[in-house]
Design a protein around this motif. Structure first.
Motif, PDB file in Angstrom:
ATOM      1  N   GLY A  24       4.182  15.445   7.027  1.00  0.00           N
ATOM      2  CA  GLY A  24       2.865  15.771   6.513  1.00  0.00           C
ATOM      3  C   GLY A  24       2.488  15.137   5.198  1.00  0.00           C
ATOM      4  N   VAL A  25       3.365  14.342   4.576  1.00  0.00           N
ATOM      5  CA  VAL A  25       3.039  13.682   3.304  1.00  0.00           C
ATOM      6  C   VAL A  25       2.119  12.501   3.578  1.00  0.00           C
ATOM      7  N   THR A  26       0.989  12.399   2.874  1.00  0.00           N
ATOM      8  CA  THR A  26       0.023  11.324   3.092  1.00  0.00           C
ATOM      9  C   THR A  26      -0.378  10.672   1.769  1.00  0.00           C
ATOM     10  N   GLN A  27      -0.787   9.415   1.866  1.00  0.00           N
ATOM     11  CA  GLN A  27      -1.387   8.678   0.757  1.00  0.00           C
ATOM     12  C   GLN A  27      -2.574   7.910   1.330  1.00  0.00           C
ATOM     13  N   THR A  28      -3.610   7.670   0.501  1.00  0.00           N
ATOM     14  CA  THR A  28      -4.800   6.971   0.970  1.00  0.00           C
ATOM     15  C   THR A  28      -5.129   5.799   0.061  1.00  0.00           C
ATOM     16  N   CYS A  29      -5.882   4.866   0.625  1.00  0.00           N
ATOM     17  CA  CYS A  29      -6.342   3.695  -0.121  1.00  0.00           C
ATOM     18  C   CYS A  29      -7.775   3.394   0.313  1.00  0.00           C
ATOM     19  N   LEU A  30      -8.683   3.286  -0.655  1.00  0.00           N
ATOM     20  CA  LEU A  30     -10.080   2.964  -0.372  1.00  0.00           C
ATOM     21  C   LEU A  30     -10.248   1.444  -0.342  1.00  0.00           C
ATOM     22  N   VAL A  31     -10.842   0.943   0.740  1.00  0.00           N
ATOM     23  CA  VAL A  31     -11.036  -0.506   0.899  1.00  0.00           C
ATOM     24  C   VAL A  31     -12.528  -0.775   1.028  1.00  0.00           C
ATOM     25  N   ARG A  32     -13.021  -1.704   0.184  1.00  0.00           N
ATOM     26  CA  ARG A  32     -14.419  -2.135   0.262  1.00  0.00           C
ATOM     27  C   ARG A  32     -14.440  -3.513   0.918  1.00  0.00           C
ATOM     28  N   ASN A  33     -15.179  -3.626   1.989  1.00  0.00           N
ATOM     29  CA  ASN A  33     -15.237  -4.895   2.711  1.00  0.00           C
ATOM     30  C   ASN A  33     -16.637  -5.486   2.622  1.00  0.00           C
ATOM     31  N   SER A  34     -16.727  -6.668   2.033  1.00  0.00           N
ATOM     32  CA  SER A  34     -18.014  -7.377   1.977  1.00  0.00           C
ATOM     33  C   SER A  34     -17.919  -8.720   2.688  1.00  0.00           C
ATOM     34  N   VAL A  35     -16.908  -8.876   3.540  1.00  0.00           N
ATOM     35  CA  VAL A  35     -16.726 -10.125   4.286  1.00  0.00           C
ATOM     36  C   VAL A  35     -17.750 -10.173   5.416  1.00  0.00           C
ATOM     37  N   THR A  36     -18.541 -11.237   5.426  1.00  0.00           N
ATOM     38  CA  THR A  36     -19.514 -11.418   6.499  1.00  0.00           C
ATOM     39  C   THR A  36     -18.925 -12.361   7.537  1.00  0.00           C
ATOM     40  N   SER A  37     -19.470 -12.361   8.738  1.00  0.00           N
ATOM     41  CA  SER A  37     -18.945 -13.196   9.816  1.00  0.00           C
ATOM     42  C   SER A  37     -19.068 -14.668   9.443  1.00  0.00           C
ATOM     43  N   GLY A  38     -17.981 -15.417   9.673  1.00  0.00           N
ATOM     44  CA  GLY A  38     -17.953 -16.837   9.348  1.00  0.00           C
ATOM     45  C   GLY A  38     -18.017 -17.090   7.863  1.00  0.00           C
TER      46      GLY A  38
END
Length: 324
Positions: free
Chosen positions: A218-232
């Motif tokens: 039950g031990v958890t850790q989280t990471c926030l990821v911001r994605n601004s990658v557009t296609s191509g």
């Protein structure tokens, strides 16, 4: 001279052979029974003691032992009021106690333990619910897992067209040298996805998503990821002023990060510039948050956000630095 004899003031007494009383000799007959034989078997009022001996005879307990006890009528006159009082007390107690204890805990007379009243609940639709929900299954901890916790090398980071490459989240188990098994999930795989090794890749749309790492137990850790990658998404450049003050120019210069996060657990990261062989100049806007060395290594100082600036070949490149 002759001595005088003491004179008694006590009157002469007689003893009645019928009732056993002593009386003064001045009476001709016994004042208690008139010297008439008493029939011991006769009831009161028909020759018994109470009808002839008066109050003293009826209550006398001296000598002859002929005093009488309580009559049945007298016993009833005592018992009946007591019974009425006891019955009234029982009625009052049985009526008031349920009203006082309504909705509160009561005591089980057999165990003398506090028992809460049970109320049945019927939801809409006529279905009844089980007051004892079934227990949730307990996750089994693998025998080879020795870790009691873990940390991630990032609590947040950003992915952009300048750096669209996958990022691998590194797990450090606690205590040091222990082992464990991690399961990875993404809150929105269309924004960023994660594989079984913790490698995060940009998805088909931009936005933010949370990567969750879960260890058995039950031990958890989280990471926030911001994605601004557009296609191509090809590498983009930033316009800047030429040294001679001419118009804006563009080259293929870029940084390997445009947004990253440091923490006390991972206090440093080296930012690199590509597209030139010149030596860049590094500066940071808030040295109370982080500092930067001449080789582009940024070091954590305190919590906050600041901007890293790289100047090379007449162009200026920037990167957001977050310290948590």
């Amino acid at each position: 001279m002759a001595s005088k004899q003491p004179r008694s003031n006590r009157p002469a007494m007689k003893h009645c052979e019928y009732c056993g009383e002593d009386y003064a000799a001045t009476y001709k007959h016994c004042p208690f029974c008139d010297e008439v034989p008493i029939d011991p078997d006769a009831p009161d009022g028909e020759g018994g003691r109470a009808s002839r001996g008066g109050r003293r005879l009826a209550t006398n307990t001296r000598g002859g032992g002929y005093g009488r006890g309580l009559s049945p009528l007298r016993i009833l006159s005592i018992v009946i009021p007591l019974a009425i009082i006891i019955a009234a007390a029982i009625i009052v107690v049985s009526t008031i106690i349920p009203m006082v204890t309504k909705g509160n805990s009561v005591t089980d007379p057999d165990t003398l333990e506090s028992v809460l009243p049970v109320e049945s609940v019927t939801p809409t639709g006529g279905e009844t619910t089980d007051p004892s929900p079934s227990p949730s299954p307990t996750e089994t901890i693998p025998a080879d897992q020795t870790a009691t916790g873990f940390t991630l090398n990032y609590s947040e980071f950003s992915m952009s067209n300048r750096y669209p490459d996958p990022v691998t989240l590194v797990v450090t188990f606690v205590p040091a040298g222990s082992t464990g098994t991690i399961t990875w999930t993404s809150s929105d795989p269309e924004v960023v996805s994660v594989d079984e090794n913790g490698t995060v890749s940009p998805g088909s749309k931009t936005g933010s998503a949370t990567i969750t790492a879960t260890m058995a137990g039950g031990v958890t850790q989280t990471c926030l990821v911001r994605n601004s990658v557009t296609s191509g998404g090809a590498a983009s450049t930033q316009p800047s002023q030429s040294p001679s003050g001419g118009g804006a120019t563009s080259t293929t210069l870029s940084l390997n990060r445009t947004d990253f996060t440091l923490s006390s657990a991972y206090p440093s990261y080296q930012v690199k510039v590509s597209g030139t062989s010149s030596s860049p100049t590094w500066s940071i806007s808030d040295t109370s948050v982080a500092t930067v060395a001449s080789d582009g290594t940024v070091t954590y100082v305190g919590r906050g956000q600041t901007t890293l600036t790289c100047t090379v070949d007449g162009q200026t490149l920037t990167c957001i630095v977050r310290c948590s």
